[in-house]
Design a protein around this motif. Structure first.
Motif, PDB file in Angstrom:
ATOM      1  N   ASP A   9       3.475 -14.735   8.640  1.00 28.44           N
ATOM      2  CA  ASP A   9       4.194 -14.917   7.224  1.00 28.44           C
ATOM      3  C   ASP A   9       3.790 -13.924   6.314  1.00 28.44           C
ATOM      4  N   HIS A  10       4.713 -13.396   5.523  1.00 28.08           N
ATOM      5  CA  HIS A  10       4.454 -12.647   4.126  1.00 28.08           C
ATOM      6  C   HIS A  10       4.210 -11.227   4.571  1.00 28.08           C
ATOM      7  N   VAL A  11       4.033 -10.775   5.859  1.00 27.73           N
ATOM      8  CA  VAL A  11       3.565  -9.476   6.344  1.00 27.73           C
ATOM      9  C   VAL A  11       4.722  -8.789   6.710  1.00 27.73           C
ATOM     10  N   GLY A  12       5.308  -7.765   6.002  1.00 26.72           N
ATOM     11  CA  GLY A  12       6.353  -6.803   6.298  1.00 26.72           C
ATOM     12  C   GLY A  12       5.864  -5.558   7.104  1.00 26.72           C
ATOM     13  N   GLY A  23      -8.038  -0.891   8.071  1.00 26.15           N
ATOM     14  CA  GLY A  23      -9.188  -1.317   9.157  1.00 26.15           C
ATOM     15  C   GLY A  23      -8.874  -2.875   9.346  1.00 26.15           C
ATOM     16  N   PHE A  24      -7.605  -3.442   8.936  1.00 29.02           N
ATOM     17  CA  PHE A  24      -7.419  -4.806   9.600  1.00 29.02           C
ATOM     18  C   PHE A  24      -6.379  -4.913  10.475  1.00 29.02           C
ATOM     19  N   THR A  25      -7.080  -4.464  11.740  1.00 32.31           N
ATOM     20  CA  THR A  25      -6.117  -4.467  12.806  1.00 32.31           C
ATOM     21  C   THR A  25      -6.197  -5.604  13.465  1.00 32.31           C
ATOM     22  N   THR A  26      -6.832  -6.589  13.323  1.00 26.96           N
ATOM     23  CA  THR A  26      -6.786  -7.931  13.975  1.00 26.96           C
ATOM     24  C   THR A  26      -6.253  -9.195  13.079  1.00 26.96           C
ATOM     25  N   ILE A  27      -5.763 -10.166  13.565  1.00 27.41           N
ATOM     26  CA  ILE A  27      -5.377 -11.461  13.014  1.00 27.41           C
ATOM     27  C   ILE A  27      -6.773 -11.857  12.255  1.00 27.41           C
ATOM     28  N   GLU A  28      -7.991 -11.819  13.107  1.00 30.91           N
ATOM     29  CA  GLU A  28      -9.193 -12.551  13.029  1.00 30.91           C
ATOM     30  C   GLU A  28      -9.822 -11.517  11.683  1.00 30.91           C
ATOM     31  N   ALA A  29      -9.804 -10.478  11.580  1.00 29.00           N
ATOM     32  CA  ALA A  29     -10.303  -9.530  10.512  1.00 29.00           C
ATOM     33  C   ALA A  29      -9.538 -10.076   9.269  1.00 29.00           C
ATOM     34  N   ILE A  30      -8.340 -10.375   9.229  1.00 26.85           N
ATOM     35  CA  ILE A  30      -7.638 -11.059   8.015  1.00 26.85           C
ATOM     36  C   ILE A  30      -7.985 -12.235   7.642  1.00 26.85           C
ATOM     37  N   ALA A  31      -8.334 -12.896   8.824  1.00 23.15           N
ATOM     38  CA  ALA A  31      -8.587 -14.316   8.818  1.00 23.15           C
ATOM     39  C   ALA A  31      -9.843 -14.612   7.739  1.00 23.15           C
ATOM     40  N   VAL A  32     -11.007 -13.824   8.016  1.00 18.81           N
ATOM     41  CA  VAL A  32     -11.954 -13.905   7.476  1.00 18.81           C
ATOM     42  C   VAL A  32     -12.256 -12.917   6.269  1.00 18.81           C
ATOM     43  N   SER A  33     -10.961 -12.323   5.571  1.00 20.82           N
ATOM     44  CA  SER A  33     -11.324 -11.626   4.488  1.00 20.82           C
ATOM     45  C   SER A  33     -10.883 -12.198   3.235  1.00 20.82           C
ATOM     46  N   SER A  34     -11.289 -11.637   2.103  1.00 15.27           N
ATOM     47  CA  SER A  34     -11.112 -12.253   0.885  1.00 15.27           C
ATOM     48  C   SER A  34      -9.934 -11.903   0.403  1.00 15.27           C
ATOM     49  N   PRO A  35      -8.976 -12.651  -0.558  1.00 22.44           N
ATOM     50  CA  PRO A  35      -7.823 -12.358  -1.077  1.00 22.44           C
ATOM     51  C   PRO A  35      -7.901 -11.049  -2.000  1.00 22.44           C
ATOM     52  N   ALA A  36      -8.981 -10.825  -2.542  1.00 19.72           N
ATOM     53  CA  ALA A  36      -9.105  -9.578  -3.547  1.00 19.72           C
ATOM     54  C   ALA A  36      -9.389  -8.218  -2.553  1.00 19.72           C
ATOM     55  N   LEU A  38      -7.927  -8.095   0.539  1.00 20.36           N
ATOM     56  CA  LEU A  38      -6.528  -7.640   0.979  1.00 20.36           C
ATOM     57  C   LEU A  38      -5.928  -7.129   0.245  1.00 20.36           C
ATOM     58  N   ALA A  39      -5.733  -7.612  -0.817  1.00 12.01           N
ATOM     59  CA  ALA A  39      -4.902  -7.375  -1.945  1.00 12.01           C
ATOM     60  C   ALA A  39      -5.239  -5.765  -2.261  1.00 12.01           C
ATOM     61  N   THR A  40      -6.289  -5.377  -2.409  1.00 15.27           N
ATOM     62  CA  THR A  40      -6.741  -3.988  -2.539  1.00 15.27           C
ATOM     63  C   THR A  40      -6.170  -3.199  -1.405  1.00 15.27           C
ATOM     64  N   ALA A  41      -6.419  -3.719  -0.248  1.00 12.71           N
ATOM     65  CA  ALA A  41      -6.163  -2.857   0.923  1.00 12.71           C
ATOM     66  C   ALA A  41      -4.608  -2.816   0.968  1.00 12.71           C
ATOM     67  N   ALA A  42      -4.051  -3.766   1.052  1.00 10.47           N
ATOM     68  CA  ALA A  42      -2.580  -3.514   1.376  1.00 10.47           C
ATOM     69  C   ALA A  42      -1.494  -3.511  -0.265  1.00 10.47           C
ATOM     70  N   THR A  48      -0.167 -13.478  -2.802  1.00  9.86           N
ATOM     71  CA  THR A  48       0.221 -13.166  -1.467  1.00  9.86           C
ATOM     72  C   THR A  48      -0.617 -12.879  -0.413  1.00  9.86           C
ATOM     73  N   ALA A  49      -1.835 -12.324  -0.888  1.00 10.46           N
ATOM     74  CA  ALA A  49      -2.754 -12.144   0.212  1.00 10.46           C
ATOM     75  C   ALA A  49      -3.649 -13.414   0.551  1.00 10.46           C
ATOM     76  N   SER A  50      -3.565 -14.220  -0.328  1.00  8.37           N
ATOM     77  CA  SER A  50      -4.203 -15.526   0.007  1.00  8.37           C
ATOM     78  C   SER A  50      -3.119 -16.206   1.033  1.00  8.37           C
ATOM     79  N   LYS A  51      -1.744 -16.243   0.987  1.00  5.35           N
ATOM     80  CA  LYS A  51      -0.925 -16.891   1.812  1.00  5.35           C
ATOM     81  C   LYS A  51      -1.141 -16.180   3.080  1.00  5.35           C
ATOM     82  N   ILE A  52      -1.133 -14.904   3.136  1.00  6.76           N
ATOM     83  CA  ILE A  52      -1.460 -14.123   4.446  1.00  6.76           C
ATOM     84  C   ILE A  52      -2.687 -14.595   5.168  1.00  6.76           C
ATOM     85  N   ILE A  53      -3.753 -14.639   4.274  1.00  5.85           N
ATOM     86  CA  ILE A  53      -4.992 -15.207   4.773  1.00  5.85           C
ATOM     87  C   ILE A  53      -4.958 -16.455   5.666  1.00  5.85           C
ATOM     88  N   LEU A  54      -4.186 -17.406   4.909  1.00  5.46           N
ATOM     89  CA  LEU A  54      -4.161 -18.676   5.332  1.00  5.46           C
ATOM     90  C   LEU A  54      -3.300 -18.745   6.790  1.00  5.46           C
TER      91      LEU A  54
END
Ligand code: ADP
Ligand code: MG
Length: 323
Positions: A9-12, A23-36, A38-42, A48-54
């Motif tokens: 959800d929330h990823v287009g 470098g966030f090529t897997t769901i797991e990598a996103i799952a253990v990242s921080s909102p800040a 992810l926000a910078t990377a994408a 939105t980053a928090s929702k994606i992590i959740l």
């Protein structure tokens, strides 16, 4: 495993591409990242980053459930390992907990390795002397384990308690392995677990796991923004492996993490430990060590689930840690 990040959800498609490029090529990598992060990377907002992590956490099925009564049974067994220092022990609610990861972070020379050596000695003492009557496993990544230092500390015990202790006996219950790179370091946790399993019913079961340093290899090997997610994912898995050791064998887990004295563009704020939030969120207790006058060191409890933050002063002396 290569997955379609767009399924979250929330990823287009555009966000998915930016995440992959970072470098966030897997769901797991996103799952253990921080909102800040992810926000910078994408290049998206933090909410939105928090929702994606959740969404990633739900999708990756991170963690699992066990019932409260089982958790309670395990908690009843939590032991306390004495540091040998009154203030330090008091700050920790009696000593270093078993079934938990305690992170020691601080600059080079702040005393992380000294504390680790002292705990490797103390864990072997009986409960009346603050120990856990157990053996220790050390994963040494910087080649800083020194049997000579153990010998001095054991002699220090003899002095302290007016009773003879044999350094040779203590050295026999310290199992050390050098880790040559981060992959080797992770594999050594499996070997540590095998060893703990072998010693489980002996008179000196493993009651302490030490990784000194936890982050040195990771720091050296993972250079460049593109591999950040990969590094954090590996570090996170490594820490979960260690937590499992602590839980399974009712052991304390000590990891050390060096703070850089120079600012570093990649690792950011120099006062923040390497490994950043990944270590922070997985370690149960975080202790910040810093130098004070002479042999004095200030130990600050930065983060704890059940204890107030506090500070303790210790001395690093030739016979060991003292008040
Ligand atoms: P780090 O945080 O980098 O692991 P260490 O734990 O190696 O730091 O601390 C090194 C310091 O410990 C030395 O600078 C010295 O002050 C103290 N130290 C090391 N060995 C001894 C010893 N045998 N006697 C007294 N102090 C020692
Ligand atoms: Mg060290």
């Amino acid at each position: 495993s290569e997955v379609l990040l767009e399924e979250l959800d929330h990823v287009g498609p555009a966000t998915a591409q930016k995440l992959k490029d970072a470098g966030f090529t897997t769901i797991e990598a996103i799952a253990v990242s921080s909102p800040a992060e992810l926000a910078t990377a994408a290049e998206i907002g933090e909410s939105t980053a928090s929702k994606i992590i959740l969404a990633a956490r739900q999708s990756a099925d991170i963690g699992g459930f066990e019932t409260g009564d089982i958790v309670m049974e395990r908690r009843k067994l939590v032991g306390k390992l004495s540091t040998g220092c009154t203030e330090f022990d008091e700050m920790m609610g009696g000593g270093i907990d078993t079934q938990a990861i305690t992170e020691l972070y601080g600059e080079f020379g702040s005393g992380k390795t000294q504390v680790a050596h002292q705990l490797a000695v103390n864990v072997q003492l009986p409960k009346e002397q603050g120990g856990l009557s157990g053996s220790v496993v050390i994963i040494d990544t910087e080649n800083t384990f020194r049997p000579e230092r153990i010998k001095q500390m054991v002699e220090g015990l003899s002095e302290k308690y007016g009773q003879e202790y044999d350094p040779e006996e203590f050295l026999k219950h310290i199992h050390v392995a050098r880790a040559y790179n981060s992959n080797h370091q992770i594999l050594l946790v499996d070997s540590a677990m095998e060893l703990a399993n072998e010693l489980k019913d002996s008179d000196m079961p493993v009651r302490l796991f030490i990784v000194d340093s936890l982050t040195a290899h990771f720091r050296a090997e993972y250079i460049g923004r593109g591999t950040l997610a990969d590094r954090q994912q590996k570090l996170n898995k490594h820490l979960h492996g260690l937590q499992k050791c602590g839980d399974l064998y009712n052991a304390s887990v000590i990891v050390t993490n060096q703070v850089m004295s120079k600012p570093d563009a990649f690792f950011g704020d120099p006062t923040k430990p390497i490994g950043g939030h990944i270590v922070g969120h997985t370690a149960t207790f975080r202790l910040y060590l810093r130098k004070s006058k002479g042999d004095k060191r200030i130990v600050k409890l930065v983060d704890s689930p059940n204890l107030p933050d506090g500070e303790a002063i210790i001395s690093v002396t030739t016979p060991g840690l003292r008040d």
